[in-house]
Design a protein around this motif. Sequence first.
Motif, PDB file in Angstrom:
ATOM      1  N   GLU A  14      -5.140  -2.014   4.070  1.00 39.16           N
ATOM      2  CA  GLU A  14      -5.805  -1.450   4.965  1.00 39.16           C
ATOM      3  C   GLU A  14      -4.562  -1.569   6.435  1.00 39.16           C
ATOM      4  O   GLU A  14      -4.483  -1.135   7.020  1.00 39.16           O
ATOM      5  CB  GLU A  14      -7.042  -1.595   5.196  1.00 39.16           C
ATOM      6  N   GLU A  15      -4.544  -2.975   6.550  1.00 36.64           N
ATOM      7  CA  GLU A  15      -3.687  -3.601   7.800  1.00 36.64           C
ATOM      8  C   GLU A  15      -2.451  -3.075   7.596  1.00 36.64           C
ATOM      9  O   GLU A  15      -1.774  -3.072   8.639  1.00 36.64           O
ATOM     10  CB  GLU A  15      -3.716  -5.199   7.808  1.00 36.64           C
ATOM     11  N   SER A  16      -1.863  -2.551   6.429  1.00 35.66           N
ATOM     12  CA  SER A  16      -0.516  -2.116   6.525  1.00 35.66           C
ATOM     13  C   SER A  16      -0.383  -0.719   6.867  1.00 35.66           C
ATOM     14  O   SER A  16       0.950  -0.415   7.093  1.00 35.66           O
ATOM     15  CB  SER A  16       0.088  -2.413   5.105  1.00 35.66           C
ATOM     16  N   VAL A  17      -1.272   0.125   6.628  1.00 30.98           N
ATOM     17  CA  VAL A  17      -1.329   1.409   6.969  1.00 30.98           C
ATOM     18  C   VAL A  17      -0.612   1.740   8.429  1.00 30.98           C
ATOM     19  O   VAL A  17       0.298   2.550   8.498  1.00 30.98           O
ATOM     20  CB  VAL A  17      -2.648   2.258   6.545  1.00 30.98           C
ATOM     21  N   PRO A  18      -1.201   1.200   9.504  1.00 24.29           N
ATOM     22  CA  PRO A  18      -0.660   1.541  10.703  1.00 24.29           C
ATOM     23  C   PRO A  18       0.781   1.135  10.834  1.00 24.29           C
ATOM     24  O   PRO A  18       1.429   1.522  11.608  1.00 24.29           O
ATOM     25  CB  PRO A  18      -1.437   1.083  11.772  1.00 24.29           C
ATOM     26  N   LEU A  19       1.277  -0.111  10.453  1.00 25.98           N
ATOM     27  CA  LEU A  19       2.454  -0.519  10.501  1.00 25.98           C
ATOM     28  C   LEU A  19       3.314   0.536   9.877  1.00 25.98           C
ATOM     29  O   LEU A  19       4.542   0.764  10.200  1.00 25.98           O
ATOM     30  CB  LEU A  19       2.572  -1.991   9.524  1.00 25.98           C
ATOM     31  N   VAL A  20       3.108   0.809   8.459  1.00 20.16           N
ATOM     32  CA  VAL A  20       4.069   1.712   7.715  1.00 20.16           C
ATOM     33  C   VAL A  20       4.031   2.886   8.375  1.00 20.16           C
ATOM     34  O   VAL A  20       5.123   3.714   8.511  1.00 20.16           O
ATOM     35  CB  VAL A  20       3.488   2.047   6.272  1.00 20.16           C
ATOM     36  N   ARG A  21       2.767   3.604   8.904  1.00 18.43           N
ATOM     37  CA  ARG A  21       2.801   4.776   9.649  1.00 18.43           C
ATOM     38  C   ARG A  21       3.790   4.604  10.842  1.00 18.43           C
ATOM     39  O   ARG A  21       4.491   5.755  11.081  1.00 18.43           O
ATOM     40  CB  ARG A  21       1.628   5.428  10.144  1.00 18.43           C
ATOM     41  N   ALA A  22       3.513   3.608  11.572  1.00 14.13           N
ATOM     42  CA  ALA A  22       4.673   3.541  12.698  1.00 14.13           C
ATOM     43  C   ALA A  22       6.026   3.540  12.289  1.00 14.13           C
ATOM     44  O   ALA A  22       6.990   4.346  13.134  1.00 14.13           O
ATOM     45  CB  ALA A  22       4.313   2.531  13.614  1.00 14.13           C
ATOM     46  N   ALA A  23       6.322   2.920  11.403  1.00 14.85           N
ATOM     47  CA  ALA A  23       7.757   2.743  11.123  1.00 14.85           C
ATOM     48  C   ALA A  23       8.380   4.027  10.456  1.00 14.85           C
ATOM     49  O   ALA A  23       9.462   4.386  10.796  1.00 14.85           O
ATOM     50  CB  ALA A  23       7.891   1.720   9.604  1.00 14.85           C
ATOM     51  N   LEU A  24       7.502   4.754   9.982  1.00 14.70           N
ATOM     52  CA  LEU A  24       7.902   6.048   9.246  1.00 14.70           C
ATOM     53  C   LEU A  24       8.160   7.167  10.315  1.00 14.70           C
ATOM     54  O   LEU A  24       9.165   8.006  10.501  1.00 14.70           O
ATOM     55  CB  LEU A  24       6.937   6.757   8.288  1.00 14.70           C
ATOM     56  N   SER A  48       1.502  10.080   0.972  1.00 13.44           N
ATOM     57  CA  SER A  48       0.877  10.804   1.689  1.00 13.44           C
ATOM     58  C   SER A  48       1.234  10.322   3.330  1.00 13.44           C
ATOM     59  O   SER A  48       1.147  11.140   4.108  1.00 13.44           O
ATOM     60  CB  SER A  48      -0.590  10.537   1.555  1.00 13.44           C
ATOM     61  N   LEU A  49       1.299   9.009   3.453  1.00  9.89           N
ATOM     62  CA  LEU A  49       1.609   8.561   4.896  1.00  9.89           C
ATOM     63  C   LEU A  49       3.117   9.110   5.253  1.00  9.89           C
ATOM     64  O   LEU A  49       3.170   9.721   6.343  1.00  9.89           O
ATOM     65  CB  LEU A  49       1.707   7.047   4.909  1.00  9.89           C
ATOM     66  N   PHE A  50       4.023   9.388   4.250  1.00 12.37           N
ATOM     67  CA  PHE A  50       5.321   9.871   4.789  1.00 12.37           C
ATOM     68  C   PHE A  50       5.014  11.459   4.820  1.00 12.37           C
ATOM     69  O   PHE A  50       5.721  11.886   5.869  1.00 12.37           O
ATOM     70  CB  PHE A  50       6.165   9.740   3.531  1.00 12.37           C
ATOM     71  N   ALA A  51       4.325  12.142   4.058  1.00 10.55           N
ATOM     72  CA  ALA A  51       3.960  13.541   4.145  1.00 10.55           C
ATOM     73  C   ALA A  51       3.600  13.910   5.305  1.00 10.55           C
ATOM     74  O   ALA A  51       3.851  14.772   6.261  1.00 10.55           O
ATOM     75  CB  ALA A  51       3.238  14.037   2.951  1.00 10.55           C
ATOM     76  N   GLU A  52       2.395  12.979   5.903  1.00 10.58           N
ATOM     77  CA  GLU A  52       2.012  13.141   7.359  1.00 10.58           C
ATOM     78  C   GLU A  52       3.014  12.980   8.303  1.00 10.58           C
ATOM     79  O   GLU A  52       3.073  13.685   9.508  1.00 10.58           O
ATOM     80  CB  GLU A  52       0.746  12.322   7.415  1.00 10.58           C
ATOM     81  N   ALA A  53       3.693  12.074   8.216  1.00 15.14           N
ATOM     82  CA  ALA A  53       4.909  11.660   9.503  1.00 15.14           C
ATOM     83  C   ALA A  53       5.805  12.812   9.320  1.00 15.14           C
ATOM     84  O   ALA A  53       6.201  13.178  10.347  1.00 15.14           O
ATOM     85  CB  ALA A  53       5.483  10.451   8.920  1.00 15.14           C
ATOM     86  N   VAL A  54       6.124  13.393   8.384  1.00 18.70           N
ATOM     87  CA  VAL A  54       7.137  14.806   8.207  1.00 18.70           C
ATOM     88  C   VAL A  54       6.508  15.754   9.073  1.00 18.70           C
ATOM     89  O   VAL A  54       7.135  15.989   9.847  1.00 18.70           O
ATOM     90  CB  VAL A  54       7.340  15.049   6.760  1.00 18.70           C
ATOM     91  N   PRO A 155       7.940  -2.885   6.976  1.00 19.62           N
ATOM     92  CA  PRO A 155       7.825  -3.716   8.138  1.00 19.62           C
ATOM     93  C   PRO A 155       7.230  -4.901   7.763  1.00 19.62           C
ATOM     94  O   PRO A 155       6.080  -5.126   6.973  1.00 19.62           O
ATOM     95  CB  PRO A 155       6.767  -2.607   8.959  1.00 19.62           C
ATOM     96  N   VAL A 156       7.334  -5.882   9.074  1.00 20.25           N
ATOM     97  CA  VAL A 156       6.930  -7.468   8.872  1.00 20.25           C
ATOM     98  C   VAL A 156       5.306  -7.071   8.937  1.00 20.25           C
ATOM     99  O   VAL A 156       4.795  -6.394   9.689  1.00 20.25           O
ATOM    100  CB  VAL A 156       7.258  -7.994  10.008  1.00 20.25           C
TER     101      VAL A 156
END
Length: 162
Positions: A14-24, A48-54, A155-156
């Motif tokens: 759950e903690e990784s989701v915003p980190l990955v979203r920001a990196a994408l 899904s995070l990638f699709a949302e970022a696109v 991301p870190v």
Amino acid sequence: MTTIGVTGHMDLTEESVPLVRAALDDLLGAYEPGALVGVSCIAAGADSLFAEAVLHAGGRLVVVLPSTDYRTAKVKPDHAETFDRLVAAADEVLVMPHETADRQAYETANRTLLAHAERLVAVWNGEPPSGKGGGSADVVTEARNVGLPVDVVWPVGAARRR
């Protein structure tokens, strides 16, 4: 036009989701919005995070579904709303000619995704293949074998659920 496919881990913490979203968002923000196409299987997690970022970047979405039963057989209740929203937002939905979402269906979907892409984004921790086939490491290897550039996003602080 730049077409980017995605592979990545489904089991992000759950903690990784915003980190990955920001990196994408950072990665995709470098592309001209009207000239960006993302190709995703829209599984829970990285896809899904990638699709949302696109979509957030103003790009178009192409969805690749592994089988005709994928929605009913594999999409868990906690992902159903996101899955349905992304399917509805897609410019194109490609359903692989498999009745059941099994290893062969996933491999076909991954090959189709790579065939449509000019580059690949891998939300991947860099660990080698699990031996089960069809995982992120396998898709990265296949992409590199066919000469697709691969952007690894990890991301870190990102981690997988254990």
